[in-house]
Write a protein that holds these residues in place. Structure first.
Motif, PDB file in Angstrom:
ATOM      1  N   GLU A  20     -20.071  47.046 -19.154  1.00 57.82           N
ATOM      2  CA  GLU A  20     -19.684  48.066 -18.057  1.00 57.82           C
ATOM      3  C   GLU A  20     -21.048  48.539 -17.565  1.00 57.82           C
ATOM      4  N   GLN A  21     -22.193  48.879 -18.478  1.00 56.51           N
ATOM      5  CA  GLN A  21     -23.247  48.988 -18.206  1.00 56.51           C
ATOM      6  C   GLN A  21     -24.215  48.018 -17.147  1.00 56.51           C
ATOM      7  N   GLU A  22     -24.102  46.893 -17.425  1.00 62.39           N
ATOM      8  CA  GLU A  22     -24.549  45.898 -16.914  1.00 62.39           C
ATOM      9  C   GLU A  22     -24.027  45.577 -15.342  1.00 62.39           C
ATOM     10  N   SER A  23     -22.878  45.754 -15.329  1.00 64.76           N
ATOM     11  CA  SER A  23     -22.247  45.640 -13.957  1.00 64.76           C
ATOM     12  C   SER A  23     -22.540  46.876 -13.112  1.00 64.76           C
ATOM     13  N   THR A  24     -22.667  47.971 -13.909  1.00 61.09           N
ATOM     14  CA  THR A  24     -23.003  49.296 -12.994  1.00 61.09           C
ATOM     15  C   THR A  24     -24.426  49.036 -12.490  1.00 61.09           C
ATOM     16  N   PHE A  25     -25.152  48.537 -13.458  1.00 57.15           N
ATOM     17  CA  PHE A  25     -26.830  48.447 -12.946  1.00 57.15           C
ATOM     18  C   PHE A  25     -26.805  47.415 -11.926  1.00 57.15           C
ATOM     19  N   SER A  26     -26.109  46.316 -12.143  1.00 54.54           N
ATOM     20  CA  SER A  26     -26.050  45.352 -11.125  1.00 54.54           C
ATOM     21  C   SER A  26     -25.708  45.829  -9.715  1.00 54.54           C
TER      22      SER A  26
END
Length: 81
Positions: A20-26
Protein backbone atom coordinates in the motif's frame (compact mmCIF):
# COMPACT_ATOMS: atom_id res chain seq x y z
CA UNK A 1 -0.82 -9.92 35.20
CA UNK A 2 0.18 -8.82 31.77
CA UNK A 3 0.74 -11.44 29.12
CA UNK A 4 4.38 -11.99 28.27
CA UNK A 5 5.47 -11.17 24.75
CA UNK A 6 5.85 -14.14 22.49
CA UNK A 7 8.77 -14.49 20.11
CA UNK A 8 6.40 -14.55 17.11
CA UNK A 9 4.87 -11.19 18.13
CA UNK A 10 8.11 -9.22 18.01
CA UNK A 11 8.84 -6.88 15.19
CA UNK A 12 11.36 -8.07 12.63
CA UNK A 13 12.74 -5.37 10.36
CA UNK A 14 11.63 -5.78 6.75
CA UNK A 15 8.86 -8.26 7.50
CA UNK A 16 5.81 -6.00 7.16
CA UNK A 17 3.76 -5.77 3.97
CA UNK A 18 4.43 -2.44 2.24
CA UNK A 19 2.45 -2.75 -1.00
CA UNK A 20 0.00 0.00 0.00
CA UNK A 21 2.83 2.40 0.80
CA UNK A 22 4.53 1.57 -2.49
CA UNK A 23 1.36 2.19 -4.50
CA UNK A 24 0.66 5.46 -2.66
CA UNK A 25 4.22 6.69 -3.24
CA UNK A 26 4.03 5.67 -6.89
CA UNK A 27 0.75 7.57 -7.31
CA UNK A 28 2.24 10.65 -5.61
CA UNK A 29 5.29 10.59 -7.90
CA UNK A 30 3.09 10.20 -10.97
CA UNK A 31 0.82 13.08 -9.99
CA UNK A 32 3.82 15.27 -9.18
CA UNK A 33 5.57 14.45 -12.45
CA UNK A 34 2.60 14.91 -14.78
CA UNK A 35 1.17 17.81 -12.81
CA UNK A 36 4.47 19.67 -13.09
CA UNK A 37 4.50 19.14 -16.86
CA UNK A 38 0.94 20.46 -17.20
CA UNK A 39 1.71 23.50 -15.04
CA UNK A 40 4.87 24.25 -17.04
CA UNK A 41 2.92 24.07 -20.32
CA UNK A 42 0.18 26.29 -18.89
CA UNK A 43 2.68 28.91 -17.69
CA UNK A 44 4.43 28.86 -21.09
CA UNK A 45 1.11 29.18 -22.92
CA UNK A 46 -0.14 32.09 -20.82
CA UNK A 47 3.23 33.88 -20.91
CA UNK A 48 3.51 33.73 -24.69
CA UNK A 49 -0.14 34.60 -25.23
CA UNK A 50 -0.34 37.63 -22.93
CA UNK A 51 3.06 39.17 -23.55
CA UNK A 52 3.03 42.40 -25.56
CA UNK A 53 2.76 41.33 -29.18
CA UNK A 54 2.07 37.72 -28.24
CA UNK A 55 -0.31 35.52 -30.16
CA UNK A 56 -2.61 32.66 -29.26
CA UNK A 57 -1.34 30.41 -32.08
CA UNK A 58 2.33 30.79 -31.11
CA UNK A 59 1.48 30.11 -27.47
CA UNK A 60 -0.63 27.05 -28.32
CA UNK A 61 2.02 25.54 -30.59
CA UNK A 62 4.79 26.14 -28.04
CA UNK A 63 2.76 24.61 -25.22
CA UNK A 64 1.88 21.61 -27.38
CA UNK A 65 5.55 21.05 -28.28
CA UNK A 66 6.48 21.23 -24.59
CA UNK A 67 3.75 18.71 -23.70
CA UNK A 68 4.86 16.25 -26.39
CA UNK A 69 8.55 16.57 -25.51
CA UNK A 70 7.75 16.30 -21.80
CA UNK A 71 5.66 13.18 -22.38
CA UNK A 72 8.56 11.40 -24.08
CA UNK A 73 11.04 12.50 -21.40
CA UNK A 74 8.80 11.64 -18.45
CA UNK A 75 7.13 8.41 -19.54
CA UNK A 76 8.16 5.42 -17.48
CA UNK A 77 10.29 2.72 -18.94
CA UNK A 78 9.04 -0.86 -18.53
CA UNK A 79 10.08 -2.36 -15.21
CA UNK A 80 12.45 -5.30 -15.38
CA UNK A 81 11.75 -8.00 -12.80
Amino acid sequence: MADPHHASDTYVRGSQEISEQESTFSAFLGLSKWGSLILAALVLFLTLWFQPGGSFITAAISAFVLLVAGYFFLKSSPKAH
